[in-house]
Scaffold this motif. Structure first.
Motif, PDB file in Angstrom:
ATOM      1  N   GLU A  29       0.829  -1.209   0.000  1.00 39.20           N
ATOM      2  CA  GLU A  29       0.000   0.000   0.000  1.00 39.20           C
ATOM      3  C   GLU A  29       0.869   1.267   0.000  1.00 39.20           C
ATOM      4  OE1 GLU A  29      -2.559  -0.467   3.401  1.00 39.20           O
ATOM      5  OE2 GLU A  29      -3.147  -2.480   2.748  1.00 39.20           O
ATOM      6  N   ASP A  30       1.942   1.223  -0.776  1.00 38.01           N
ATOM      7  CA  ASP A  30       2.876   2.342  -0.917  1.00 38.01           C
ATOM      8  C   ASP A  30       3.609   2.687   0.392  1.00 38.01           C
ATOM      9  OD1 ASP A  30       4.209   4.191  -2.522  1.00 38.01           O
ATOM     10  OD2 ASP A  30       2.823   5.808  -2.054  1.00 38.01           O
ATOM     11  N   GLU A  31       3.596   1.753   1.356  1.00 37.20           N
ATOM     12  CA  GLU A  31       4.329   1.947   2.611  1.00 37.20           C
ATOM     13  C   GLU A  31       5.524   1.001   2.626  1.00 37.20           C
ATOM     14  OE1 GLU A  31       3.819   4.002   5.190  1.00 37.20           O
ATOM     15  OE2 GLU A  31       1.825   4.778   4.723  1.00 37.20           O
ATOM     16  N   LEU A  32       6.634   1.492   3.144  1.00 33.15           N
ATOM     17  CA  LEU A  32       7.798   0.629   3.348  1.00 33.15           C
ATOM     18  C   LEU A  32       7.498  -0.244   4.561  1.00 33.15           C
ATOM     19  CD1 LEU A  32      10.746   0.128   2.315  1.00 33.15           C
ATOM     20  CD2 LEU A  32      11.488   1.669   4.120  1.00 33.15           C
ATOM     21  N   VAL A  33       7.550  -1.550   4.408  1.00 29.84           N
ATOM     22  CA  VAL A  33       7.214  -2.464   5.517  1.00 29.84           C
ATOM     23  C   VAL A  33       8.345  -3.470   5.727  1.00 29.84           C
ATOM     24  CG1 VAL A  33       4.717  -2.254   5.167  1.00 29.84           C
ATOM     25  CG2 VAL A  33       5.971  -4.056   3.968  1.00 29.84           C
ATOM     26  N   ILE A  34       8.306  -4.113   6.895  1.00 29.93           N
ATOM     27  CA  ILE A  34       9.245  -5.198   7.184  1.00 29.93           C
ATOM     28  C   ILE A  34       8.422  -6.471   7.319  1.00 29.93           C
ATOM     29  CG2 ILE A  34      10.924  -6.122   8.863  1.00 29.93           C
ATOM     30  CD1 ILE A  34      12.062  -3.680   7.471  1.00 29.93           C
ATOM     31  N   GLU A  35       8.860  -7.525   6.657  1.00 26.74           N
ATOM     32  CA  GLU A  35       8.112  -8.785   6.716  1.00 26.74           C
ATOM     33  C   GLU A  35       8.154  -9.365   8.121  1.00 26.74           C
ATOM     34  OE1 GLU A  35      10.112 -10.846   3.597  1.00 26.74           O
ATOM     35  OE2 GLU A  35       9.181  -9.618   2.044  1.00 26.74           O
ATOM     36  N   GLN A  36       7.100 -10.115   8.456  1.00 28.19           N
ATOM     37  CA  GLN A  36       6.900 -10.687   9.799  1.00 28.19           C
ATOM     38  C   GLN A  36       8.174 -11.334  10.372  1.00 28.19           C
ATOM     39  OE1 GLN A  36       3.565 -11.161  11.436  1.00 28.19           O
ATOM     40  NE2 GLN A  36       4.755 -11.795  13.190  1.00 28.19           N
ATOM     41  N   LYS A  47       5.079   8.102  13.447  1.00 29.53           N
ATOM     42  CA  LYS A  47       5.681   7.702  12.155  1.00 29.53           C
ATOM     43  C   LYS A  47       6.004   6.213  12.262  1.00 29.53           C
ATOM     44  CE  LYS A  47       8.138  12.114  12.053  1.00 29.53           C
ATOM     45  NZ  LYS A  47       9.455  12.664  12.384  1.00 29.53           N
ATOM     46  N   PRO A  48       4.988   5.359  12.254  1.00 27.37           N
ATOM     47  CA  PRO A  48       5.219   3.956  12.609  1.00 27.37           C
ATOM     48  C   PRO A  48       6.113   3.161  11.653  1.00 27.37           C
ATOM     49  CG  PRO A  48       2.957   4.292  11.866  1.00 27.37           C
ATOM     50  CD  PRO A  48       3.587   5.640  11.922  1.00 27.37           C
ATOM     51  N   ILE A  49       6.719   2.123  12.237  1.00 25.12           N
ATOM     52  CA  ILE A  49       7.408   1.101  11.437  1.00 25.12           C
ATOM     53  C   ILE A  49       6.370  -0.005  11.280  1.00 25.12           C
ATOM     54  CG2 ILE A  49       9.249  -0.639  11.401  1.00 25.12           C
ATOM     55  CD1 ILE A  49      10.901   1.296  13.202  1.00 25.12           C
ATOM     56  N   PHE A  50       6.047  -0.341  10.030  1.00 27.01           N
ATOM     57  CA  PHE A  50       5.003  -1.329   9.790  1.00 27.01           C
ATOM     58  C   PHE A  50       5.573  -2.729   9.577  1.00 27.01           C
ATOM     59  CE2 PHE A  50       2.537   2.497   8.376  1.00 27.01           C
ATOM     60  CZ  PHE A  50       1.502   2.376   9.310  1.00 27.01           C
ATOM     61  N   ILE A  51       4.883  -3.703  10.193  1.00 23.22           N
ATOM     62  CA  ILE A  51       5.226  -5.107  10.009  1.00 23.22           C
ATOM     63  C   ILE A  51       4.160  -5.723   9.094  1.00 23.22           C
ATOM     64  CG2 ILE A  51       5.519  -7.357  11.186  1.00 23.22           C
ATOM     65  CD1 ILE A  51       7.767  -5.342  11.859  1.00 23.22           C
ATOM     66  N   TYR A  80      12.072  -9.480  14.893  1.00 30.50           N
ATOM     67  CA  TYR A  80      13.064  -9.442  15.983  1.00 30.50           C
ATOM     68  C   TYR A  80      14.255  -8.558  15.630  1.00 30.50           C
ATOM     69  CZ  TYR A  80      10.120 -13.212  17.589  1.00 30.50           C
ATOM     70  OH  TYR A  80       9.024 -13.937  17.970  1.00 30.50           O
ATOM     71  N   SER A  81      14.548  -8.496  14.333  1.00 31.14           N
ATOM     72  CA  SER A  81      15.637  -7.601  13.886  1.00 31.14           C
ATOM     73  C   SER A  81      15.236  -6.145  14.109  1.00 31.14           C
ATOM     74  CB  SER A  81      15.943  -7.827  12.405  1.00 31.14           C
ATOM     75  OG  SER A  81      16.309  -9.161  12.187  1.00 31.14           O
ATOM     76  N   VAL A  82      13.949  -5.833  13.918  1.00 28.40           N
ATOM     77  CA  VAL A  82      13.461  -4.461  14.150  1.00 28.40           C
ATOM     78  C   VAL A  82      13.519  -4.145  15.644  1.00 28.40           C
ATOM     79  CG1 VAL A  82      11.562  -2.818  13.858  1.00 28.40           C
ATOM     80  CG2 VAL A  82      11.982  -4.536  12.104  1.00 28.40           C
ATOM     81  N   GLU A  83      13.108  -5.121  16.460  1.00 27.87           N
ATOM     82  CA  GLU A  83      13.162  -4.920  17.919  1.00 27.87           C
ATOM     83  C   GLU A  83      14.603  -4.636  18.352  1.00 27.87           C
ATOM     84  OE1 GLU A  83      11.439  -8.398  19.656  1.00 27.87           O
ATOM     85  OE2 GLU A  83       9.396  -7.819  19.133  1.00 27.87           O
TER      86      GLU A  83
END
Length: 407
Positions: A198-205, A368-372, A209-212
């Motif tokens: 949806e035109d958002e930069l996301v990190i796959e599920q 400015k969330p980081i989306f998973i 843990y890498s994001v955490e």
């Protein structure tokens, strides 16, 4: 005899990533430009080397590292069938390469002392627009993405967001050069987990843990490195030295300085009058101008300027105390009176040696969330998607107060 064309497709060796490739001749020419070469003479971490002796890396290092990571990000997203045109790809490389070009000598110290009302981001934009004219409009798309005006939102998020390429490089790089291992994030894995929904930069599920770890590493790096009390006091002393020099220059006092530094000391520079001449002067101002001036100011007749300069050069810094609550007015006045008497300073002069400030550390901003991206193709804010209870705690800003005074 035909003149041999220079080879512009260079490979550089970086201590963190190994070989970095310069993708094309335009980018090579931008890197070769005097505006960009100036970044070799600006340290990435200001006076942090007074705490961590290895922290002598430059903005030049960081910008090239960012470009390298951006190349990886483009490869990963294209592999996942995200369309990125050749023009967009090039614009991303240029925008990330130039995102810090407006930083002044010793980074933030200059913004708070001799240049007022204009941020390094605004100066970066001025440099980019000037370069765009020189390179016949070839930076137009990069500027559009940098300003957040491009219709594809995720491209702007790669340049500036809570999980952007800039942060992926500086955390890893600063951790490497300071030796603070807590900041050593896996930028490779984070990039490998990137996607667009949806035109958002996301990190796959599976990258959750890498994001955490990235968010916790960022928090620890702020407390241990960027907001380290010795680094803080050194930076504030530098701001005070430059402010005092600017004050004296305003009264017509003769000060030793390079012509570039003199320009900023003896002229009132703000957003309104920051013209092309100012930009060209700014482009010749770097850490060496400031440090060589401070070395000379040690011998100046003005007691405040001389004493502060000597303290910085000899690393005999002010003492710093930190606490959760604001310092009481009575406590501050007591210190001011005591130091003024001891150093024989006026009420105005003593404020350069005794001062209080506050610092704020917020590892994660929910606006400015980081989306998973979960397995069902839905996107969720990391703070809600994570099973880590302490991640919610990272959204709370932590404020600390500090006071500086002579030992």
């Amino acid at each position: 005899m035909k003149k041999k064309k220079p080879n512009k497709l260079k490979i550089l060796n970086d201590p963190i990533y190994g070989f970095i490739q310069i993708p094309n001749t335009l980018i090579f020419d931008i890197i070769e430009h005097p505006y960009f070469q100036r970044l070799r003479r600006i340290t990435q971490m200001g006076f942090s080397n007074l705490v961590y002796p290895g922290a002598n890396h430059t903005r030049f290092h960081h910008a090239l590292g960012c470009m390298h990571l951006m190349q990886k990000a483009v490869r990963v997203l294209r592999f996942k069938q995200i369309e990125i045109s050749a023009e967009e790809e090039n614009a991303l490389y240029i925008a990330i390469l130039l995102h810090d070009i407006g930083h002044g000598a010793y980074s933030h110290a200059l913004e708070h002392s001799i240049v007022s009302g204009i941020s390094h981001e605004e100066i970066s934009l001025k440099f980019m627009k000037k370069l765009n004219t020189e390179f016949n409009g070839q930076l137009s798309l990069a500027i559009e993405i940098f300003e957040g005006d491009y219709h594809r939102n995720f491209l702007g998020q790669l340049i500036s967001s809570q999980l952007d390429i800039d942060r992926l490089d500086y955390l890893k790089r600063d951790s490497f050069y300071t030796g603070v291992t807590e900041g050593n994030i896996s930028s490779d894995r984070l990039i490998a987990m990137m996607n667009v929904k949806e035109d958002e930069l996301v990190i796959e599920q599976k990258g959750i843990y890498s994001v955490e770890k990235f968010l916790i590493a960022r928090r620890l790096m702020y407390w241990q490195v960027y907001l380290h009390k010795t680094g803080l006091v050194a930076e504030n002393m530098l701001v005070n030295v430059l402010s005092r020099a600017k004050e004296l220059a305003g009264k017509g006092v003769e000060l030793y300085a390079s012509s570039s530094l003199k320009y900023f000391l003896y002229n009132q520079i703000n957003e309104e009058n920051f013209n092309d001449e100012t930009l060209n002067r700014f482009a010749t101002l770097d850490d060496y101008d400031v440090l060589s001036a401070i070395k000379e100011w040690v011998y100046h007749d003005d007691k405040v300027l001389s004493l502060l300069s000597k303290m910085i050069i000899d690393r005999k810094l002010l003492r710093v105390e930190m606490q959760q609550k604001e310092f009481k007015e009575t406590e501050i006045n007591k210190r001011l009176t005591k130091v003024a008497k001891k150093l024989v300073l006026t009420k105005e002069e003593v404020k350069f040696f005794v001062f209080t400030k506050k610092i704020l550390n917020q590892a994660y901003q929910q606006d400015k969330p980081i989306f998973i991206l979960n397995k069902k193709g839905k996107i969720k804010d990391i703070a809600k998607a994570s099973d880590q209870l302490n991640l919610q705690a990272l959204t709370n800003p932590v404020i600390k107060y500090f006071i500086c005074y002579p030992k």
